[in-house]
Design an enzyme around this catalytic site. Structure first.
Site, short mmCIF file in Angstrom:
data_model
loop_
_atom_site.label_atom_id
_atom_site.label_comp_id
_atom_site.label_asym_id
_atom_site.label_seq_id
_atom_site.Cartn_x
_atom_site.Cartn_y
_atom_site.Cartn_z
CG LEU A 1 -1.86 -1.20 1.00
CD1 LEU A 1 -2.33 -1.12 2.87
CD2 LEU A 1 -2.92 -0.72 0.39
CG ASP A 2 0.65 3.73 -3.34
OD1 ASP A 2 1.42 3.50 -3.24
OD2 ASP A 2 -0.32 4.26 -3.98
CE LYS A 3 5.87 9.23 4.56
NZ LYS A 3 6.90 10.32 3.86
CG HIS B 1 0.73 5.11 -7.42
ND1 HIS B 1 1.18 5.03 -5.93
CD2 HIS B 1 2.17 6.08 -7.63
CE1 HIS B 1 2.81 5.53 -5.63
NE2 HIS B 1 3.47 5.33 -6.60
#
Length: 206
Positions: free
Chosen positions: A48-50, A158
């Site tokens: 998962l993205d930051k 993303h």
């Protein structure tokens, strides 16, 4: 993993602000939330993205990890989002039928979309992104904001943000709620984790 080592399967509620990695010299990672023994054993399943919150799976079973994340298996993942912009019927159909992402030769796979009530960004700005919203669009406080659920079967980098951007919407908050038939435990706090139940593991192993 040694053949005799116990196979472990965990659910983790990822907070915003940490990266999905085993170690990082500059940033806090999802593994920093775990007790030391588990940090050494477990690996994230996918990423998962930051700035994305929500359901992340952790395991020491490499074959299970690969099978769950392999693109040919098309495991569904559901995300809740807030985004600046509008989604008319044409844009909704584009998302549901697949869109072209920048630098990608083919459309995304068809997605499922559920739109919730629209509002104004200032109504949720302090809850979602605070000052960061000013870097997304001009005059963000005057923009409409939409929320909803997007379910995809791929795992491009993303992807949810890029899909919504392709139809003129800019994500300001994103949370993964479900992987396959398993939903994020609503009683699990951010940064919390627990073992998957036998029923959840069965749903993810089909």
């Amino acid at each position: 993993m040694a053949e005799t080592e116990e196979k472990l399967y965990y659910m983790f509620h990822k907070p915003s602000g940490c990266i999905t990695a085993k170690k990082d010299a500059q940033h806090k990672t999802v593994m920093d939330y775990l007790e030391t023994e588990l940090q050494e054993k477990l690996h994230p399943v996918g990423r998962l993205d930051k700035d994305t919150e929500g359901l992340l799976l952790l395991t020491n079973d490499g074959k299970w990890n690969q099978r769950l994340m392999h693109p040919d298996n098309h495991v569904e993942k559901t995300y809740f989002f807030w985004a600046v912009g509008e989604l008319n019927q044409e844009k909704r159909l584009q998302l549901e039928q697949g869109v072209f992402l920048k630098s990608e030769p083919e459309k995304t796979m068809p997605a499922k979309l559920e739109i919730l009530a629209p509002g104004k960004l200032q109504e949720i700005e302090s809850l979602v992104c605070g000052k960061k919203c000013s870097g997304i669009v001009k005059n963000p406080r005057n923009q409409n904001i939409i929320s909803g659920y997007l379910t995809i079967k791929e795992g491009k980098k993303h992807q949810v943000k890029r899909m919504l951007k392709a139809v003129g919407c800019y994500v300001v908050y994103l949370k993964r709620l479900r992987i396959g038939g398993v939903a994020l435990d609503g009683e699990l706090p951010k940064g919390g984790y627990r073992k998957l139940t036998p029923e959840e593991l069965k749903l993810l192993s089909q």
